[in-house]
Design a protein around this motif. Structure first.
Motif, PDB file in Angstrom:
ATOM      1  N   ASP A 339       0.846  -1.188   0.000  1.00 28.46           N
ATOM      2  CA  ASP A 339       0.000   0.000   0.000  1.00 28.46           C
ATOM      3  C   ASP A 339       0.885   1.242   0.000  1.00 28.46           C
ATOM      4  N   PRO A 340       0.567   2.224  -0.828  1.00 26.18           N
ATOM      5  CA  PRO A 340       1.381   3.443  -0.840  1.00 26.18           C
ATOM      6  C   PRO A 340       1.159   4.249   0.433  1.00 26.18           C
ATOM      7  N   PHE A 346       0.846  13.454  -2.968  1.00 25.06           N
ATOM      8  CA  PHE A 346       1.381  14.746  -3.394  1.00 25.06           C
ATOM      9  C   PHE A 346       2.569  14.623  -4.345  1.00 25.06           C
ATOM     10  N   ASP A 347       3.100  13.414  -4.506  1.00 27.33           N
ATOM     11  CA  ASP A 347       4.384  13.245  -5.184  1.00 27.33           C
ATOM     12  C   ASP A 347       4.401  13.678  -6.641  1.00 27.33           C
ATOM     13  N   HIS A 348       3.341  13.449  -7.367  1.00 31.69           N
ATOM     14  CA  HIS A 348       3.382  13.668  -8.814  1.00 31.69           C
ATOM     15  C   HIS A 348       2.328  14.653  -9.305  1.00 31.69           C
ATOM     16  N   PRO A 355       5.041  25.817  -4.035  1.00 26.59           N
ATOM     17  CA  PRO A 355       4.901  26.293  -2.652  1.00 26.59           C
ATOM     18  C   PRO A 355       3.593  25.875  -1.985  1.00 26.59           C
ATOM     19  N   LEU A 356       2.486  26.028  -2.680  1.00 26.54           N
ATOM     20  CA  LEU A 356       1.207  25.664  -2.079  1.00 26.54           C
ATOM     21  C   LEU A 356       1.140  24.173  -1.811  1.00 26.54           C
ATOM     22  N   MET A 357       1.643  23.377  -2.766  1.00 21.61           N
ATOM     23  CA  MET A 357       1.640  21.930  -2.576  1.00 21.61           C
ATOM     24  C   MET A 357       2.535  21.535  -1.408  1.00 21.61           C
ATOM     25  N   ASP A 358       3.665  22.194  -1.257  1.00 20.15           N
ATOM     26  CA  ASP A 358       4.555  21.911  -0.130  1.00 20.15           C
ATOM     27  C   ASP A 358       3.857  22.207   1.197  1.00 20.15           C
ATOM     28  N   TYR A 364      -0.936  17.987   5.774  1.00 21.92           N
ATOM     29  CA  TYR A 364      -1.513  16.645   5.752  1.00 21.92           C
ATOM     30  C   TYR A 364      -0.620  15.669   6.510  1.00 21.92           C
ATOM     31  N   GLY A 365       0.704  15.845   6.369  1.00 23.33           N
ATOM     32  CA  GLY A 365       1.627  14.975   7.084  1.00 23.33           C
ATOM     33  C   GLY A 365       1.452  15.084   8.582  1.00 23.33           C
TER      34      GLY A 365
END
Length: 375
Positions: A339-340, A346-348, A355-358, A364-365
Motif C-alpha cells: 500500500d502506498p 502529493f508526489d506527482h 509552494p502551495l503543494m509543499d 496533511y503529514g
C-alpha cells in the motif's frame, strides 16, 4: 479479398459462405466459424496468426475474470468487465502498429494486453495503489480515462499534434455507445473532421449504457452519425475478431495516409455487468443474454480453427493452461502489492516544487501523524 489458402501441413481453411443478413454489418467470420467474403474488407493470415488471435482472447477473458473475482473477494475497489467484447478489443488492438497511439476508456483490458501493458498495472489502479503504473509514451497507450468521453478530445488533439509534426502514425480513441451522447465526443468529431486529423474513433456498442438500451440513446445507427460530421463510418461485427482486425487496420491506414478520421462501430454485447457495482439482471432479460452467448467471439474463433484444422485439442488445452498460469501470477502479484503511503498523493501533482503543494503536504503529514498512536 480473402482466398481459400493452405496453411501448415497443407490444410485448407474453412470454405467461404454468404455474408451476414445485415448488409451494413462487416463480417468475415460467422458465429458458426465459417469464413465469408466482404466486398471492401478482407483478411489473410497465417495459421499461427489465427491461433494467436484465439490465444489473445482466451487470456484476456481469463485476466478479466480474475479481476472480477479479486473485486468480489475485497482485493479491488471496483472492476469494469469486458466479457463478450474480446474480439473488438483484440482485433482492433492487433491492427495497430507500434507507432500508433491509443486512448482507452476504463474497460480496454484487451487493448492494453495487445499494447504489452502488464495486467497487474490495471489491477493496481482498481486496487487504489497506483494511477495506472505504465508509461504511456513507452506503450503508446494512454492511461485509463474515467470521465466519460473526454478521451476522444484528448485523442483528437494528440492526432492533430502528430499531423503537424509530420509523423506517419495514427491515433485510435475508444468509447462506448453511451459516451456517444456526450458533448465531448461530438466536439471531437467536429475538430477531427475540420482538421482532417489522423484519428480513428472506435465505438464499442455493447447495447447498454449501464442500464439504458440503444433505443433510449439514439434513433439511427451510430456509424451513420459520422456522415453528419463529414467523414465515413462503418459498422463491424464486434464479435468477429477477423472483421475487427481488417476494418480497424484499414481505418488506421486511411488516417495515416492523410485521408482523415473514421468512425468504427463495433456491434457487440456486454455479457457481464457494467462494473462490479452493477446488477444487469435488473434491466435486461436472460433471453437477450442467451441470444448473444450464441455469438460468443471465442467460441466462434475456436470453431474456425477446428474447421480449418489450424489447431487441435492439444493447442486448446495448452492455451487454457497458460491462461490459468497467467491468472495465478497476476493474482499473487496483486494481493502482495504494498500500500502506498498516504503522503505520496502529493508526489506527482506537479513536475517541479510548488509552494502551495509543499504547504498542503506538510499540513496533511502533520494531520496523519496525529493518528499514529491509534494504528
Amino acid at each position: 479479398m480473402v482466398t481459400s489458402r493452405k496453411g501448415a501441413g497443407g490444410k485448407t481453411a474453412a470454405k467461404k459462405k454468404a455474408g451476414p443478413a445485415d448488409p451494413d454489418l462487416v463480417q468475415l467470420l460467422t458465429p458458426d466459424g465459417d469464413l465469408v467474403e466482404h466486398p471492401e474488407y478482407s483478411i489473410d493470415l497465417t495459421p499461427e496468426e489465427y491461433r494467436g488471435l484465439y490465444r489473445d482472447m482466451v487470456l484476456v477473458r481469463r485476466i478479466d475474470a480474475e479481476g472480477t473475482a479479486l473485486q468480489r473477494q475485497g482485493e479491488l475497489g471496483l472492476w469494469a468487465p469486458l466479457l463478450g467484447q474480446e474480439a473488438a478489443q483484440v482485433g482492433s488492438g492487433r491492427a495497430q502498429t507500434a507507432e500508433d497511439y491509443a486512448f482507452p476508456t476504463y474497460r480496454e483490458h484487451g487493448v492494453a494486453w495487445c499494447r504489452d501493458v502488464d495486467p497487474v498495472n490495471l489491477l493496481g489502479m482498481f486496487r487504489g495503489v497506483n494511477n495506472g503504473g505504465w508509461d504511456p509514451n513507452e506503450k503508446n497507450f494512454h492511461l485509463y480515462t474515467i470521465v466519460i468521453g473526454s478521451q476522444t478530445l484528448h485523442a483528437t488533439g494528440y492526432a492533430m499534434g502528430m499531423q503537424r509534426d509530420g509523423r506517419e502514425a495514427a491515433v485510435i480513441a475508444y468509447f462506448g455507445d453511451g459516451a456517444s451522447s456526450q458533448g465531448d465526443v461530438n466536439e471531437a468529431f467536429v475538430f477531427a473532421s475540420v482538421n482532417n486529423a489522423p484519428v480513428v474513433f472506435f465505438c464499442q456498442n455493447n447495447q447498454w449504457a449501464i442500464s439504458e438500451p440503444n433505443e433510449r440513446q439514439f434513433r439511427v445507427p451510430l456509424y451513420q452519425r459520422a456522415a453528419g460530421f463529414g467523414f465515413p463510418g462503418v459498422r463491424v461485427d464486434g464479435n468477429d475478431v477477423l472483421a475487427c482486425l481488417a476494418v480497424t487496420r484499414a481505418a488506421l491506414e486511411r488516417a495515416r495516409t492523410g485521408n482523415g478520421p473514421m468512425l468504427v462501430e463495433a456491434f457487440t454485447y456486454r455479457m457481464g455487468a457494467h462494473t462490479t457495482s452493477d446488477d444487469p439482471t435488473r434491466y435486461r432479460s436472460s433471453d437477450e443474454l442467451e441470444e448473444w452467448k450464441a455469438k460468443d467471439p471465442i467460441l466462434r474463433m475456436r470453431a474456425f480453427l477446428e474447421k480449418s484444422k489450424y489447431a487441435d485439442e492439444a493447442f486448446f488445452k495448452e492455451v487454457d493452461t497458460e491462461a490459468d498460469t497467467v491468472a495465478a501470477d497476476i493474482r499473487e502479484r496483486c494481493v502482495t502489492m504494498p500500500d502506498p503511503k498516504p503522503i505520496s498523493i502529493f508526489d506527482h501533482v506537479y513536475a517541479e516544487p510548488h509552494p502551495l503543494m509543499d504547504e498542503e503536504r506538510a499540513e496533511y503529514g502533520a494531520y496523519w501523524e496525529s493518528f499514529e498512536g491509534a494504528h
